[in-house]
Enzyme design. Structure first.
Site, PDB file in Angstrom:
ATOM      1  N   GLU B  81       0.924  -1.324   0.123  1.00  0.00           N
ATOM      2  CA  GLU B  81       0.138  -0.004  -0.033  1.00  0.00           C
ATOM      3  C   GLU B  81       0.996   1.153   0.050  1.00  0.00           C
ATOM      4  OE1 GLU B  81      -2.161   0.823   3.678  1.00  0.00           O
ATOM      5  OE2 GLU B  81      -1.684  -1.344   4.323  1.00  0.00           O
ATOM      6  N   CYS B 113      -3.495  -4.514   4.315  1.00  0.00           N
ATOM      7  CA  CYS B 113      -2.094  -5.197   4.646  1.00  0.00           C
ATOM      8  C   CYS B 113      -2.160  -6.678   4.005  1.00  0.00           C
ATOM      9  CB  CYS B 113      -2.169  -5.139   6.122  1.00  0.00           C
ATOM     10  SG  CYS B 113      -1.725  -3.591   6.878  1.00  0.00           S
ATOM     11  N   THR B 154       3.904   2.550  15.646  1.00  0.00           N
ATOM     12  CA  THR B 154       4.049   1.212  15.138  1.00  0.00           C
ATOM     13  C   THR B 154       4.499   1.210  13.683  1.00  0.00           C
ATOM     14  OG1 THR B 154       1.920   0.874  14.629  1.00  0.00           O
ATOM     15  CG2 THR B 154       2.868   0.197  16.866  1.00  0.00           C
ATOM     16  N   ARG B 201     -11.107   2.308  17.469  1.00  0.00           N
ATOM     17  CA  ARG B 201     -11.509   0.981  18.061  1.00  0.00           C
ATOM     18  C   ARG B 201     -12.326   0.291  17.043  1.00  0.00           C
ATOM     19  NH1 ARG B 201     -13.709   1.769  24.058  1.00  0.00           N
ATOM     20  NH2 ARG B 201     -14.113   3.970  23.159  1.00  0.00           N
ATOM     21  N   THR B 203     -11.320  -0.551  14.328  1.00  0.00           N
ATOM     22  CA  THR B 203     -10.512  -1.539  13.590  1.00  0.00           C
ATOM     23  C   THR B 203     -10.344  -2.912  14.324  1.00  0.00           C
ATOM     24  OG1 THR B 203      -8.502  -0.458  14.745  1.00  0.00           O
ATOM     25  CG2 THR B 203      -9.331   0.549  12.700  1.00  0.00           C
ATOM     26  N   HIS B 236      -1.375 -11.487  11.211  1.00  0.00           N
ATOM     27  CA  HIS B 236      -1.275 -10.158  11.035  1.00  0.00           C
ATOM     28  C   HIS B 236      -0.819  -9.654  12.380  1.00  0.00           C
ATOM     29  CE1 HIS B 236      -0.927  -6.355   9.405  1.00  0.00           C
ATOM     30  NE2 HIS B 236      -2.013  -6.023   9.736  1.00  0.00           N
ATOM     31  N   ASN B 268       4.763  -2.329  12.437  1.00  0.00           N
ATOM     32  CA  ASN B 268       3.854  -2.931  11.462  1.00  0.00           C
ATOM     33  C   ASN B 268       4.115  -2.756  10.218  1.00  0.00           C
ATOM     34  OD1 ASN B 268       1.631  -3.547  10.114  1.00  0.00           O
ATOM     35  ND2 ASN B 268       0.206  -2.197  10.955  1.00  0.00           N
ATOM     36  N   SER B 298      -7.489  -4.585   5.939  1.00  0.00           N
ATOM     37  CA  SER B 298      -8.668  -3.817   6.049  1.00  0.00           C
ATOM     38  C   SER B 298      -9.428  -3.476   5.037  1.00  0.00           C
ATOM     39  CB  SER B 298      -8.087  -2.351   6.828  1.00  0.00           C
ATOM     40  OG  SER B 298      -7.506  -2.340   7.763  1.00  0.00           O
TER      41      SER B 298
END
Lengths: 380, 348, 132
Positions: B81, B113, B154, B201, B203, B236, B268, B298
């Protein structure tokens, strides 16, 4: 060289940042001075040398535009470009036109307008005088190449970088006597050693400063043995395989060595016969290798001789008597012609405060593409 | 889902940039140093790195391990991405660099991802249907985060590449794979925007947890296996908590999951995250081990895979570069250098 | 913006493809259309291994346009194991770990990007081998 070529007129501009002058103005200023100096000699051809103008977005076909701006009417006109050897190259070709009987008199003009470009832009264009794809394209410019060279030179010859000071200080000592020089002051050791690093160990003070400038020479077939006139006694030009790795790995400039040898042979002289020299000092590294190439010093000894005053105006082999590129300034396309103009002034006895007493033979050499192109002239 | 012909991984490789920034350093800049130093780091790409260069190095490492003629690859597919070119495939550059062109399919995949595991499923299909002897897939990212956003603590950089080939040549043979995909907008980046947006949240439960649970449970059902049948499980890893929590919910023992959660070491890495974890698992696996791999992207979806490690792994992986070497090769940078390397300082 | 120029150089930039002269055996980098050693046009592609040693190196603090984002960078002459010496930057290394004679291997990096909207040039740099 069969019949000698005579230098009947010379002209030069101040080598500075000429904010009010463009590229063509510089050629006109220098050419005008040479024509004035040449009296009633009228050239039927003009050759203009320039290294960077086209790439910097400036005037192309400079020969024709210069001829037009001087008002020469109908003449043959060409442009010559071979990096920082352009001026020498133009004089070689002009001499050939005269020698071949194609023209009676030819005007040779060199100019460069560097101050219109920003420093990083200028360095990018200058880098294309090296291998545009494999060197310039990978972040290697002339300064980087000389930094690598200095690194090697120091390691191979066991020499501390501070010794390079003596090359720059010799040039500045002489440049201080030249009112046309870009940096007409003496360089202290402290200034040298505190100079900012460009490409370790090379500093700003190891590089000739880029400047604007023009120089011109009016030549014709020698008219006999007039003791007051200056002639081209010998000349040569040599190109060897390109690539910055050759001078850096071998710590030698084969083109410069061969070219000086051929020019001296052409003149029937040896290096001991010379009253003064001007060699290419675009960087301390190239200057050191040039000194060794022409035979002024043994391998690895150029800096030691410079330290001992060997190349000063009062030494056995005066070098850069008007400051060289380091103090007079580097206007790439004009470099080779500044050398000829300055040597002519010495031989005429018109060198002012920098005059070498009794100067009667001079060798000048300019280099392009990190030493891959060399042009040498012996004057007397 | 499983192919009619046995398919597996015949070589793999990863890559992680050398530079690291401490999450505490990010915190110092944006919140005035509340965090403890040395707790978690993220990998920062150098000034001459991007997703393409990361993918190229991972691909080269995979090729060295597989030791095959690159002209036998029929596909080179990378998911990311953070494409250096919005239009123009990264995969053609990678394929050129490893000498796989021109008789190969090359394309970039995008699904937040998880595009790398999507490409893996497609590669399995290609090899499993006998259209290709070998196909390469991978995921790589220089993960973007808005300066000061919680994501910035991250987001890392890295990637991994896998070469799929016939089962008998494999170091790990596929048992089955599943996908579980819904239309859930939990995290996205609009066209032309530099940084992604996320639903905080949102996610979590409806996104990451729901999708991974669903894909993994479907997979286990399909092959008649339970969490106890897997030696290792790789999930993941957007942070270090999510993969451990979803593992616990699914019944996987923590010690079978935690060694492959690299988030505290490299951050990440978006499309690279699950794939780097899988490569790390293969680096330490023994013949006969079973490894679960579950990605999450996502938007939203999860791909799950079950692989069984073969005897070949012992010899073949000696030709590769263990992920551990990149984990050990670090140079710390402060926020200022990080900002410079990531191009966050405006110069015009 | 030069589309075709960088395209022509891709095989040498990305894979270190040079030429081998089938007449005199010279290994040349980059690819040539005529042997600079013997003049033969019988040349075949020859991919170099990418392993070499540092011949000499400098740290560059003032860069030509386009390279400023990488300053300070290491510019080196790298002697490839097949013979040719090439100009390349070193990457992922600190000054104290750079020394003449050190073994390095080729990696592919962003060499230059033409502005924010021009092509990106990917090509070789060299880096010390990863510690085991």
């Amino acid at each position: 060289m069969g019949d000698r070529i005579e230098i009947v007129g010379i002209g030069r501009t101040c080598a500075k940042e000429r904010w009010t002058r463009g590229l063509v103005d510089l050629t006109v200023e220098a050419a005008g001075a040479a024509l004035d100096d040449g009296g009633d000699v009228s050239p039927s051809a003009v050759i203009v040398s320039n290294a960077l103008g086209g790439a910097l977005g400036d005037q192309q076909n400079l020969g024709t535009f210069t001829a037009s701006s001087i008002g020469l009417g109908k003449v043959e006109a060409h442009s010559v470009s071979c990096d920082e050897a352009s001026g020498g190259g133009a004089l070689r070709l002009a001499s050939a036109l005269v020698g071949a009987g194609m023209h009676e008199a030819v005007l040779v003009v060199g100019a460069e307008k560097t101050s219109d470009a920003l420093p990083d832009e200028l360095e990018t264009v200058r880098a294309n005088g090296l291998d545009a794809t494999r060197e310039a394209g990978f972040g290697f410019g002339p300064a980087v190449a000389s930094g690598l060279g200095m690194q090697r030179y120091g390691a191979e010859h066991g020499i501390d970088r501070s010794l390079f000071y003596h090359l720059a200080s010799t040039a500045h000592l002489h440049g201080a006597k030249n009112p046309f020089a870009f940096l007409p002051w003496e360089l202290s050791f402290d200034q040298y050693i505190r100079s900012p690093i460009v490409a370790d160990p090379l500093t700003v003070c190891d590089l000739a400063p880029n400047c604007d400038g023009g120089a011109a020479v009016l030549i014709r077939k020698g008219s006999g043995k007039s003791s007051s006139s200056v002639h081209i006694l010998g000349s040569a030009s040599v190109s060897v395989p390109t690539g910055i790795s050759e001078p850096i790995t071998s710590l030698s400039l084969p083109a410069a060595a061969q070219c000086a040898m051929l020019a001296l042979r052409d003149a029937g002289l040896s290096i001991e016969d010379l009253s003064l020299l001007d060699l290419h000092d675009s960087s301390s590294f190239i200057a050191a290798l040039s000194i060794e190439a022409v035979g002024l010093a043994k391998r690895g000894e150029a800096l030691l001789l410079a330290r001992d005053g060997h190349f000063r105006f009062d030494g056995p082999a005066p070098l850069w008597t008007f400051g060289g590129l380091k103090a007079r300034g580097n206007a790439p396309g004009a470099d080779g012609l500044y050398q000829v103009v300055e040597a002519t002034l010495q031989l005429r006895g018109d060198a002012g405060k920098g005059q070498i007493d009794g100067a009667d033979r001079a060798l000048v050499q300019c280099l392009g593409s990190f030493g891959a192109t060399a042009v040498t002239h012996v004057l007397g | 889902m499983k192919p009619t012909r046995a398919v597996g991984v015949i070589g793999y490789g990863g890559y992680i940039p050398r530079y690291r920034i401490d999450a505490a350093e990010v915190d110092r800049v944006w919140r005035g140093s509340g965090k403890k130093e040395g707790q978690s780091f993220k990998a920062v790409p150098g000034p001459d790195e991007d997703t393409t260069t990361i993918a190229i190095q991972a691909a080269r490492n995979a090729m060295d391990m597989a030791s095959i003629d690159p002209n036998e690859l029929r596909a080179v597919w990378f998911g990311t991405e953070s494409k250096p070119y919005a239009v123009k495939p990264t995969s053609t550059i990678v394929a050129d660099a490893i000498g796989a062109l021109p008789h190969a399919n090359a394309a970039d995949w995008e699904f937040a991802c998880k595009p790398g595991t999507e490409a893996m499923q497609a590669a399995i299909g290609m090899v499993g249907s006998d259209m290709a002897r070998y196909a390469m897939c991978g995921g790589a990212d220089t993960a973007q985060a808005k300066p000061g956003d919680v994501l910035e603590y991250t987001t890392g950089a890295g990637g991994a590449a896998f070469i799929l080939g016939p089962g008998q040549e494999s170091v790990a043979v596929l048992q089955a794979s599943t996908s579980y995909v819904t239309n859930t907008t939990d995290f996205f980046r609009r066209e032309g925007q530099e940084y992604p947006n996320h639903g905080q949240r949102f996610t979590g439960e409806p996104a990451y947890f729901h999708h991974i649970r669903s894909s993994v449970m479907t997979l286990m059902e399909e092959i008649g296996a339970g969490p106890g049948d897997f030696t290792f499980a790789v999930f993941h890893q957007p942070n270090s908590q999510f993969p451990l929590r979803v593992a616990a919910e699914l019944g996987f023992a923590r010690n079978r999951v935690e060694p492959f959660v690299l988030t505290n070491l490299v951050g990440n890495t978006y499309s690279g995250a699950a794939m780097l974890g899988f490569a790390k698992a293969l680096d330490v696996a023994s013949p006969g081990d079973r490894i679960l791999l579950a990605s999450y992207g996502s938007g939203a979806g999860s791909d799950a895979f079950s692989y069984e490690v073969t005897d070949k792994i012992v010899e073949v992986r000696k030709r590769g570069v263990p992920i551990e070497r990149y984990l050990k090769r670090t140079k710390s940078v402060d926020y200022a250098m990080y900002a410079r390397y990531r191009g966050k300082l405006r110069r015009n | 913006m030069h589309f075709a120029r960088s395209w022509r150089q891709q095989s040498s930039n990305l894979r270190l493809v040079g030429s081998r002269c089938t007449s005199c055996g010279a290994i040349l980098f980059p690819e040539r259309i005529r042997c600079s050693g013997c003049g033969s046009t019988e040349l075949e592609d020859h991919r170099l291994s990418g392993r070499g040693t540092i011949f000499t190196v400098t740290t560059v603090f003032e860069a030509p346009r386009g390279f400023e984002s990488q300053v300070p960078y290491f510019a080196a002459l790298v002697e490839l194991e097949e013979g040719p010496i090439i100009c390349a930057m070193l990457t992922d290394v600190d000054r104290e770990d750079v020394s003449v004679g050190k073994k390095v291997t080729m990696v592919t990096r962003r060499i230059l990007a033409h502005g924010d909207d021009g092509p990106i040039i990917y090509a070789y740099k060299f880096t010390p081998e990863l510690a085991g």
